[in-house]
Every structure is written in structure tokens, then in C-alpha cells.
Design an enzyme around this catalytic site. Structure first.
Site, PDB file in Angstrom:
ATOM      1  CG  PHE A  68      -1.771   1.248   1.334  1.00 62.57           C
ATOM      2  CD1 PHE A  68      -2.766   1.487   0.403  1.00 62.57           C
ATOM      3  CD2 PHE A  68      -1.582   2.172   2.358  1.00 62.57           C
ATOM      4  CE1 PHE A  68      -3.563   2.633   0.480  1.00 62.57           C
ATOM      5  CE2 PHE A  68      -2.372   3.315   2.456  1.00 62.57           C
ATOM      6  CZ  PHE A  68      -3.366   3.540   1.507  1.00 62.57           C
ATOM      7  N   GLY A  69       0.681   2.107  -0.980  1.00 64.60           N
ATOM      8  CA  GLY A  69       1.411   3.371  -1.058  1.00 64.60           C
ATOM      9  C   GLY A  69       0.510   4.523  -0.661  1.00 64.60           C
ATOM     10  CE1 TYR A  70       2.408   4.860   4.305  1.00 65.82           C
ATOM     11  CE2 TYR A  70       2.231   7.201   4.814  1.00 65.82           C
ATOM     12  CZ  TYR A  70       2.822   5.966   5.023  1.00 65.82           C
ATOM     13  OH  TYR A  70       3.832   5.855   5.944  1.00 65.82           O
ATOM     14  CB  SER A  73       6.849   9.326  -3.241  1.00 67.66           C
ATOM     15  OG  SER A  73       7.552   8.277  -2.624  1.00 67.66           O
ATOM     16  CD  GLU A  79      10.609   4.371   2.082  1.00 67.18           C
ATOM     17  OE1 GLU A  79      10.850   5.280   2.891  1.00 67.18           O
ATOM     18  OE2 GLU A  79      10.444   4.583   0.867  1.00 67.18           O
TER      19      GLU A  79
HETATM   20  C1  BEZ Z   1       4.654   5.595   0.358  1.00 74.91           C
HETATM   21  O1  BEZ Z   1       3.542   5.192   0.451  1.00 74.91           O
HETATM   22  O2  BEZ Z   1       5.030   6.202  -0.602  1.00 74.91           O
HETATM   23  C2  BEZ Z   1       5.574   5.387   1.493  1.00 74.91           C
HETATM   24  C3  BEZ Z   1       5.419   6.127   2.617  1.00 74.91           C
HETATM   25  C4  BEZ Z   1       6.291   5.933   3.653  1.00 74.91           C
HETATM   26  C5  BEZ Z   1       7.285   4.996   3.547  1.00 74.91           C
HETATM   27  C6  BEZ Z   1       7.393   4.232   2.417  1.00 74.91           C
HETATM   28  C7  BEZ Z   1       6.554   4.438   1.360  1.00 74.91           C
END
Ligand code: BEZ
Length: 182
Positions: A6-8, A10, A85
Site C-alpha cells: 500500500f502506497g500513501y 510518493s 525506507e
Molecule cells: C509511500 O507510500 O510512498 C511510502 C510512505 C512511507 C514509507 C514508504 C513508502
């Protein structure tokens, strides 16, 4: 069983890994907040930027994108995301609800930076966070672009996020004030 991410942040507008399918939707019980310091992407170790993390909040929804990883590359992609990350984010599993009602809910992995991590910055007023974002820049680009691109990606998804849109408005106001005297 394949792995979904799940991306929230970038990952909504720039998922830099192969995926088999992608669905817009949301996870429940989490709120997106610009509370995490970024010493490696949108800032520097000496001047961290501000990026998103998720805070638990009953009744809240966080909209984003779910991506299904190709089975042969699952482990390699996860290892790359873990590496990317590494500054404060942990990986947890949650339930994702696709916007398309015909698709069943999906178990997804998501990266969350807990308030106990060393890069956590926590809340400030919107103008103070906007000032911080305007002044930050790192190897992945300037922090203001990150906020603008996130807000644009959420609008494309027709997703609601008061925190992100208010912070975007605060940043635009600050930039307008800065150019008025020119
Ligand atoms: C993302 O969803 O882009 C994301 C946010 C925080 C850490 C890793 C990815």
C-alpha cells in the site's frame, strides 16, 4: 498468495517497482501526517525534510494505491523498499479496501514510521510545517514538490485528506507571499 504493497506517499504517483496490478482505495483506522523527518530523501542528515507517516486514528481513512508484486521478484522488491525506507519506517500488514466495490478487500504491507523512531518530528502548526517544507531539499528533490505532487495525486484519486490539502494551501500562501515583493 501474492504480496501487495500500500502506497500513501510518493508510491502513489511514482511506484518505482514492477507490479502486476494496481488499485486505488483506502485503509481504515489510519491518518496520513507530515510528521516524519526525512534525512535521506527530501532533506539531509543536517537538515531533515518532512514527509508522511501514518498515525492510528479510529474512524479515519487513508486513501492511496495498492500494488500487487510479481511473484518472481517479490523478495527483491521488498528488500529494495526496506532499504529505501530504512530511516525509521517499519513494515506492517493491514487490510485494504479497493474503491471498486467488485474487488474484495486485500491484505497489504505498508511502511509506517512510529513516533518512537529517531527521525520522528511530530506535529507543528500548519504555517510552521509549510515553512519547514519550503526550506528543505534532499537527494530525491525538494520537499515542496513532494507535498504538491502528493496533493495532486490525491486529487486525481478524488481522495479526501484535510491535513494534506490544508498544508498545501499553507505552502502556496507562503510561496505567494514570497513572490509578491519581487
Ligand atoms: C509511500 O507510500 O510512498 C511510502 C510512505 C512511507 C514509507 C514508504 C513508502
Amino acid at each position: 498468495m501474492s504480496i501487495w504493497i500500500f502506497g500513501y506517499g510518493s508510491l502513489i504517483w511514482r511506484p518505482d517497482f514492477c507490479h502486476v496490478q494496481a488499485h486505488p482505495g483506502y485503509i481504515e483506522g489510519w491518518s496520513r501526517r507530515f510528521y516524519q523527518g526525512s534525512p535521506d530523501h527530501r532533506g539531509l542528515p543536517s537538515a531533515p525534510g518532512r514527509v508522511v507517516t501514518l498515525l492510528p486514528q479510529i474512524g479515519s481513512r487513508c486513501y492511496g494505491m495498492a500494488y500487487q508484486l510479481p511473484v518472481p521478484q517479490e523478495e527483491e522488491i521488498l528488500a529494495r523498499l526496506d532499504e529505501r525506507e530504512q530511516e525509521g519506517y517499519d513494515r506492517i500488514e493491514v487490510c485494504f479496501f479497493p474503491n471498486q466495490l467488485q474487488i474484495e478487500k486485500i491484505r497489504v504491507l505498508v511502511y509506517i514510521a512510529n513516533p518512537s523512531n529517531p527521525h520522528y518530528l511530530g506535529p507543528l502548526s500548519l504555517p510552521a510545517m509549510a515553512r519547514h517544507i519550503l526550506s528543505s531539499k534532499g537527494p530525491s528533490g525538494d520537499n515542496a514538490s513532494y507535498l504538491y505532487e502528493l496533493a495532486a495525486a490525491l486529487r486525481d484519486l478524488q481522495a479526501q485528506d484535510t491535513h494534506v490539502f490544508q498544508l498545501e494551501a499553507s505552502l502556496r500562501q507562503l510561496e505567494d507571499q514570497g513572490t509578491q515583493g519581487i
